[in-house]
Design an enzyme around this catalytic site. Structure first.
Site, mmCIF file in Angstrom:
data_model
loop_
_atom_site.group_PDB
_atom_site.id
_atom_site.type_symbol
_atom_site.label_atom_id
_atom_site.label_comp_id
_atom_site.label_asym_id
_atom_site.label_seq_id
_atom_site.Cartn_x
_atom_site.Cartn_y
_atom_site.Cartn_z
ATOM 1 N N LEU A 1 0.846 -1.190 0.000
ATOM 2 C CA LEU A 1 0.000 0.000 0.000
ATOM 3 C C LEU A 1 0.889 1.250 0.000
ATOM 4 O O LEU A 1 2.081 1.164 -0.230
ATOM 5 C CB LEU A 1 -0.932 -0.036 1.225
ATOM 6 N N TYR B 1 1.673 2.572 8.048
ATOM 7 C CA TYR B 1 1.264 2.552 6.649
ATOM 8 C C TYR B 1 1.983 1.417 5.937
ATOM 9 O O TYR B 1 3.073 1.016 6.306
ATOM 10 C CB TYR B 1 1.458 3.897 5.954
ATOM 11 N N CYS B 2 1.310 0.856 4.929
ATOM 12 C CA CYS B 2 1.789 -0.321 4.194
ATOM 13 C C CYS B 2 2.215 -1.451 5.143
ATOM 14 O O CYS B 2 3.349 -1.923 5.100
ATOM 15 C CB CYS B 2 2.949 0.049 3.271
ATOM 16 N N PRO B 3 1.286 -1.902 6.029
ATOM 17 C CA PRO B 3 1.650 -2.947 6.987
ATOM 18 C C PRO B 3 1.868 -4.296 6.316
ATOM 19 O O PRO B 3 1.259 -4.609 5.298
ATOM 20 C CB PRO B 3 0.429 -2.994 7.921
ATOM 21 N N LYS C 1 7.869 1.085 13.653
ATOM 22 C CA LYS C 1 8.313 0.689 12.317
ATOM 23 C C LYS C 1 9.160 1.770 11.658
ATOM 24 O O LYS C 1 8.816 2.953 11.708
ATOM 25 C CB LYS C 1 7.081 0.389 11.458
#
Length: 276
Positions: free
Chosen positions: A90, A145-147, A158
């Site tokens: 993502l 975001y973008c997991p 992260k």
């Protein structure tokens, strides 16, 4: 040394200091080109490093958001261009404090298991920062975001995400490293993008509920002022240990012939999706 990380030759293509005029779409065309040439045995394993200024890289799924253009307009107002990548995942933020590393391998006869590609990149990053006491973990960080299951984190925050791209027996394992700057500010930007692009509509696909506090940069987490140059030195040091020959080079003749086609393909796709 991990069997996948060790290569007889590692070619380095360093594009980390090209500057803001370097178009982000070209990076994804480059990695596709390298996959094709390395997968067909026409080039050695390659590590490519790249930095892009103020760019939001959307995943294919993000392009299905019901109010996508409103989100893209917001990003543009904040000074960020939007592009759609051709690998999984993502939305992520790229700027001058984010170092991207692509490791492109030839796929062995039995193939490279997808987890093995992720593990190789994780081990490389661990070795790059082994002189710090903090432990680098690989697990999904909910609220980022973008997991993904190979989010890299320290103390639950992260700082990096990994994706993969496979073309014609070539495997590109790609990572973004938030080296410096504020990880939570980057996350705030993506959170607002999703708020505007989704609004109150229901979707049949996963849209992350971003919690900015779970994201940080390596400089913040290690409590040291890291630069892109520092990380480049650490990367080259580890790759030198992982090969008989480490050398710097550009695209070969075959790759120069392939690049325009791969670049045009992703450029045309972006034109259709992001036309406002």
């Amino acid at each position: 040394m991990d069997g996948l990380l060790y290569q007889p030759q590692w070619r380095i293509i360093d594009q980390s200091a090209v500057g803001p005029q370097f178009p982000a779409l070209q990076s994804f065309g480059m990695d596709d080109t390298l996959c094709a040439s390395i997968g067909s045995g026409q080039a050695p394993a390659t590590a490519r490093t790249w930095v892009h200024h103020n760019t939001i890289v959307l995943g294919i799924q993000d392009t299905k958001l019901p109010f996508l253009q409103e989100g893209v307009r917001f990003l543009k107002e904040q000074g960020y261009q939007s592009i759609v990548r051709n690998s999984g995942g993502l939305s992520v933020v790229l700027d001058e404090g984010v170092l991207n590393i692509s490791l492109i391998f030839p796929e062995a006869e039995k193939g490279i298991d997808i987890d093995r590609g992720y593990e190789a990149m994780w081990r490389l990053i661990q070795r790059m920062f082994a002189d710090f006491p903090q432990q680098i973990e690989a697990k999904e960080i909910v609220g980022s975001y973008c997991p993904g299951s190979y989010d890299l984190s320290i103390d639950g925050k992260k700082f990096a995400g990994i994706s993969q791209r496979r073309i014609r027996k070539g495997v590109a394992v790609q990572i973004y490293l938030c080296v410096n700057g504020s990880g939570s500010q980057r996350a705030e930007l993506v959170k607002e993008f999703y708020r505007l692009a989704k609004q109150d509509a229901s979707t049949k696909f996963f849209v992350p509920d971003i919690v900015p506090e779970v994201m940080a940069s390596l400089s913040e987490l290690l409590d040291v002022d890291l630069t892109i140059g520092d990380c480049m030195f650490r990367l080259l040091t580890e790759l030198k240990k992982a090969s008989d020959t480490l050398f710097s080079g550009g695209l070969n003749e075959v790759e120069l012939g392939l690049l325009p086609g791969y670049y045009q393909r992703i450029a045309e796709r972006n034109e259709k999706i992001l036309a406002i």
